[in-house]
Motif scaffolding. Structure first.
Motif, PDB file in Angstrom:
ATOM      1  N   VAL A   1       0.856  -1.364   0.046  1.00 12.67           N
ATOM      2  CA  VAL A   1       0.012  -0.082   0.104  1.00 12.67           C
ATOM      3  C   VAL A   1       0.828   1.129   0.047  1.00 12.67           C
TER       4      VAL A   1
ATOM      5  N   VAL B   1      -5.551   3.882  -0.170  1.00  9.48           N
ATOM      6  CA  VAL B   1      -5.894   3.567   1.414  1.00  9.48           C
ATOM      7  C   VAL B   1      -7.619   3.925   1.312  1.00  9.48           C
TER       8      VAL B   1
ATOM      9  N   LEU C   1      -3.042  -2.400   8.570  1.00  8.94           N
ATOM     10  CA  LEU C   1      -2.011  -1.431   8.179  1.00  8.94           C
ATOM     11  C   LEU C   1      -1.286  -1.003   9.356  1.00  8.94           C
TER      12      LEU C   1
ATOM     13  N   ALA D   1      -1.078   7.512   6.526  1.00 11.59           N
ATOM     14  CA  ALA D   1      -2.637   7.527   6.296  1.00 11.59           C
ATOM     15  C   ALA D   1      -3.476   8.154   7.241  1.00 11.59           C
TER      16      ALA D   1
END
Length: 419
Positions: free
Chosen positions: A210, A222, A251, A259
């Motif tokens: 990611v 995300v 994550l 994020a």
């Protein structure tokens, strides 16, 4: 063209109003949640100036707000953190659930609302507001106190329990029978266990996949992944919020931190819209008839939360003063009580449940910071009247704040992450 212009005016006025309310709350150092709810009441059914054109868009924004709240919650924890908390703090979690969920269930049954509403109201009274509590701890300078890790462990267990509780609620509200409900719950627990296992063993690989040095790409990946998984979870009748929560858990490391920083403003915006949306669907005239039950429930569950914190802190060897502080700090309810009630309102199971939940949260989101500040001094004074001097203690312990876990999950607050 005219309807588009009206939509922009209405929605722009909502966002501007929320911003001004947030600034007002920040100036006086209290949670903006009650102001957002009051704004929704003012512009909803039976309010001062009902909105029409922008209501559908607000509904979609509210759903995204719930998803982002749970995603950000998941980003706070690693799978190993959750497993560790379950192993060491589960007795406190069980006491917390028993003392604080049962009054809500009992009130719903006494009001003749039926078993489904009882399960919903149990969740409303059970879950404390992580956001309000974290802000109060910071404002009172208690992040380093010895009782603070106990408080945060209870909040972690409550947050984790949402992954089990929400699928149950979703199945019940959908009218599923025992067999269908059991299948839904089994799927939810199986998915949660699988995600935890994958996160523990392959979390680094997922985060590497990611990860991106470009903030724009990281945000798109995300957010897109979260909405996709949330939609798939909802298709399976598991709950979109649970899907978002599990994405957050999967994550870790720099990806989770990056994020979080990128998504925090979006969470704040859409979560505020969610509270307004809940208020929009609550007629202000429906609140007075349920005000006395809401007040009674608030008093009872404030006392049960104080008892929960006192017992849990005592189990951890905290002094008497620290136990009272722990109990008083846990009283506030907020964002997730409204999330749970919102699911029931959308399903239309009991018209009075939404107004009661609104009044209940308004009372405790205001009362919570006061109990956090004054429970210990009042208890000490009352104890002194009976000739029992409470021992001193609860001083900050080295490393307590460093190991105290996630500090925020709510609207408009900075977060100290365990990741």
């Amino acid at each position: 063209m005219h309807s588009s212009a009206v939509f922009l005016i209405e929605f722009g006025a909502i966002i501007l109003g929320l911003g001004l309310l947030g600034r007002f709350a920040g100036r006086f150092q209290f949670s903006p949640i009650p102001l957002y709810l009051l704004a929704g009441l003012a512009f909803g059914q039976g309010g001062l100036l009902p909105l029409n054109t922008s209501e559908e868009f607000v509904a979609i924004g509210a759903e995204i707000g719930v998803i982002l709240l749970l995603l950000m919650l998941g980003l706070e924890y690693t799978a190993s953190d959750l497993v560790s908390n379950l192993k060491t703090q589960y007795p406190a979690g069980l006491v917390d659930a028993a003392l604080n969920a049962l009054p809500g269930a009992a009130m719903a049954l006494l009001l003749g609302w039926g078993p489904v509403a009882a399960v919903v109201l149990a969740g409303v009274t059970w879950i404390s507001s992580s956001g309000v509590i974290a802000k109060v701890l910071g404002d009172l300078g208690r992040l380093g106190n010895r009782e603070t890790p106990v408080i945060l462990s209870i909040l972690v267990l409550e947050d984790l329990s949402m992954a089990v509780y929400l699928p149950i609620i979703t199945a019940l509200l959908a009218g599923a029978g025992l067999a269908a409900g059991s299948v839904t719950l089994a799927i939810a627990l199986g998915v949660a266990a699988l995600v935890l296992l994958v996160a523990v063993r392959f979390g680094r690989h997922i985060s590497r996949f990611v990860s991106s040095d470009d903030p724009e790409k990281l945000l798109l990946v995300v957010l897109g992944l979260t909405l996709l998984v949330a939609g798939l979870a909802q298709q399976l009748q598991v709950s979109a919020a649970v899907g978002a929560f599990l994405v957050g858990i999967a994550l870790s490391g720099e990806v989770a931190e990056g994020a979080h920083n990128l998504l925090a403003p979006l969470r704040d915006l859409f979560a505020a819209v969610f509270f307004v949306f809940f208020g929009l669907h609550t007629d202000p005239q429906s609140i007075p008839p349920v005000l006395l039950p809401a007040l009674a429930l608030a008093v009872v569950t404030a006392l049960t939360k104080i008892a929960t914190g006192y017992w849990a802190a005592g189990r951890a060897g905290i002094s008497v003063r620290g136990r009272w502080r722990a109990g008083g700090t846990l009283v506030a309810r907020g964002e997730f009580s409204i999330v749970i009630a919102g699911l029931a309102v959308t399903a239309g199971i009991e018209p009075s449940l939404g107004p009661l939940a609104t009044a209940y949260v308004l009372i405790l989101v205001i009362l919570g910071p006061l109990t956090a500040r004054f429970t210990e001094p009042v208890a000490r004074r009352l104890t002194g009247l009976f000739g029992k001097a409470a021992p001193t203690g609860g001083a900050p312990a080295e490393g307590a704040a460093r190991n105290s876990g996630p500090q925020e999950t709510a609207v408009g607050q900075d977060t100290v992450s365990r990741k």
